[in-house]
Design a protein around this motif. Structure first.
Motif, mmCIF file in Angstrom:
data_model
loop_
_atom_site.group_PDB
_atom_site.id
_atom_site.type_symbol
_atom_site.label_atom_id
_atom_site.label_comp_id
_atom_site.label_asym_id
_atom_site.label_seq_id
_atom_site.Cartn_x
_atom_site.Cartn_y
_atom_site.Cartn_z
ATOM 1 N N ASN A 1 -1.653 34.228 -42.820
ATOM 2 C CA ASN A 1 -3.287 33.990 -41.521
ATOM 3 C C ASN A 1 -3.640 34.086 -42.011
ATOM 4 O O ASN A 1 -4.427 34.935 -42.821
ATOM 5 C CB ASN A 1 -1.797 34.983 -40.681
ATOM 6 N N PRO A 2 -4.747 33.388 -41.576
ATOM 7 C CA PRO A 2 -6.538 33.620 -41.980
ATOM 8 C C PRO A 2 -6.971 34.903 -40.638
ATOM 9 O O PRO A 2 -6.267 35.203 -40.252
ATOM 10 C CB PRO A 2 -7.034 31.865 -41.720
ATOM 11 N N ASP A 3 -8.317 35.324 -41.804
ATOM 12 C CA ASP A 3 -8.724 36.296 -40.937
ATOM 13 C C ASP A 3 -9.407 35.375 -40.100
ATOM 14 O O ASP A 3 -10.675 35.596 -39.420
ATOM 15 C CB ASP A 3 -9.791 36.860 -41.751
ATOM 16 N N TYR A 4 -8.439 35.556 -38.528
ATOM 17 C CA TYR A 4 -9.046 34.467 -37.067
ATOM 18 C C TYR A 4 -9.518 34.927 -36.716
ATOM 19 O O TYR A 4 -9.956 36.330 -36.159
ATOM 20 C CB TYR A 4 -7.629 33.290 -36.792
ATOM 21 N N LYS A 5 -11.035 35.323 -35.504
ATOM 22 C CA LYS A 5 -11.691 35.807 -34.991
ATOM 23 C C LYS A 5 -11.767 35.223 -33.442
ATOM 24 O O LYS A 5 -11.938 35.955 -32.225
ATOM 25 C CB LYS A 5 -13.259 35.203 -34.909
ATOM 26 N N ASP A 6 -10.724 34.303 -33.595
ATOM 27 C CA ASP A 6 -10.576 33.726 -31.728
ATOM 28 C C ASP A 6 -9.248 33.123 -31.714
ATOM 29 O O ASP A 6 -8.101 33.966 -31.401
ATOM 30 C CB ASP A 6 -11.483 32.594 -31.239
ATOM 31 N N THR A 7 -9.046 31.535 -31.185
ATOM 32 C CA THR A 7 -7.807 31.396 -31.799
ATOM 33 C C THR A 7 -6.887 31.071 -33.261
ATOM 34 O O THR A 7 -7.629 30.669 -33.720
ATOM 35 C CB THR A 7 -7.107 30.699 -30.299
ATOM 36 N N PHE A 8 -5.337 30.943 -32.705
ATOM 37 C CA PHE A 8 -5.334 30.625 -34.560
ATOM 38 C C PHE A 8 -4.464 29.190 -33.775
ATOM 39 O O PHE A 8 -3.146 29.830 -32.990
ATOM 40 C CB PHE A 8 -5.157 31.709 -35.442
#
Length: 345
Positions: A63-70
């Protein structure tokens, strides 16, 4: 309270189904007193969770280092887009099969492993709504039926505690959508009026079952509710599918979702489980004026954080049955605080 405190049946106009209401089975005094469920507090990040930022999923994808939704394509989706045609077989009329093509996606609501919808800010919830809408819009260009939904809690079969929902899109019209479409169209043909628009007016005048209302949305325990604390979230405006929502309607929706899910959690001071899903007009209709965008919430809890309503026996073999009237359930939800119980801990 309603005068219907006797055994009776109520009809769901969206499906044509009936529910048996037996309030005498629940006539002992009960004010919705809370019982604490599990006191386990999830961490903000779990290195074993396949949905947390940076972690690896079963597909060997990180997974990416997402900051809100993914959003990602479900690694174990129930539908595939490249399904081959069914080979016709010489079978009796009652033996049928049809090809099912589609796509399944997972939507992580937040990078925070511990925060469910009611614990997110309205701004964070609106990002979830934006993500619902963008995925709906994209998939509806290819598929006529797009389902946006969430299963919350292990009791609802949710296999991952990290707050997330799903989007399933397919060519065929699903059974629930087909039934609602038929009933909505029949009502409009008979009365020249939109059923859910009429229902909004009825409930706003009645007020007894209304849980929350703002400029664009109504939350109500429907008169025909089958689950103990079932609710219906309906667009007040002439919105027929999720792709049509405006910025103002989405901001208003974030408020409705936060208040409803907070009240759910506050009924028993627990992370209240449910299955919820949006019903949008199918994309292959020539005329969808009989539709109104709405979401169903089906929570199973009945008397405490650990006691649920089981839809078995009579419910499986005859029709739905409930002891708690829709009006009593609405009163309990209305009485629940709009401030999440965890904020007082």
């Amino acid at each position: 309270m309603s005068s219907l405190e006797f055994t009776h049946r109520r009809k769901n106009p969206l499906t044509g189904d009936w529910v048996l209401v037996s309030p005498h089975r629940n006539n002992r005094p009960w004010s919705g007193a809370t019982e604490s469920g599990s006191s386990e507090q999830l961490p903000s990040y779990d290195d074993n969770c396949p949905l947390c930022p940076g972690n690896e999923r079963a597909s060997d994808t990180s997974n990416p280092d997402y900051k809100d939704t993914f959003v990602f394509k479900n690694d174990f989706g129930a539908l595939v887009s490249d399904n081959e045609n069914v080979v016709e077989q010489d079978t009796p009329e009652f033996i049928k099969a049809d090809v099912a093509r589609g796509e399944c996606r997972v939507i992580c609501f937040s990078p925070d492993h511990s925060k469910t919808l009611p614990e997110l800010s309205k701004t964070e919830i609106q990002k979830v709504i934006d993500t619902w809408q963008s995925n709906y819009t994209e998939l509806s260009k290819q598929y006529s039926c797009v389902h946006v939904f969430e299963n919350k809690g292990a009791i609802m079969g949710c296999s991952q505690p990290h707050p997330h929902g799903q989007v399933w899109a397919h060519d065929h019209m699903s059974t629930e959508i087909a039934v609602e479409n038929d009933n909505l169209a029949a009502y409009q043909h008979k009365t020249n009026k939109n059923l859910l628009a009429e229902y909004i007016e009825f409930e706003q005048d009645n007020k007894e079952r209304v849980i929350f209302s703002n400029e664009h949305w109504l939350v109500v325990v429907p008169y025909w509710a089958a689950w103990p604390f079932e609710t219906l979230l309906i667009a007040k405006d002439d919105v027929r599918h999720m792709g049509q929502l405006t910025v103002q309607q989405k901001a208003s929706l974030s408020e409705a979702l936060q208040i409803l899910t907070t009240k759910y959690d506050n009924v028993f001071n627990c992370s209240f489980p449910y299955s919820m899903g949006w019903h949008s007009a199918p994309g292959n209709l020539g005329d969808d004026s009989h539709w109104r965008l709405h979401a169903h919430f089906y929570p199973p809890l009945l008397r405490s954080a650990t006691v649920k309503k089981h839809m078995v026996g009579y419910e499986m073999l005859a029709e739905s049955q409930r002891d708690l009237t829709a009006e009593t359930a609405a009163n309990i939800l209305k009485s629940a605080s709009s401030t999440h119980y965890k904020k007082g801990l």
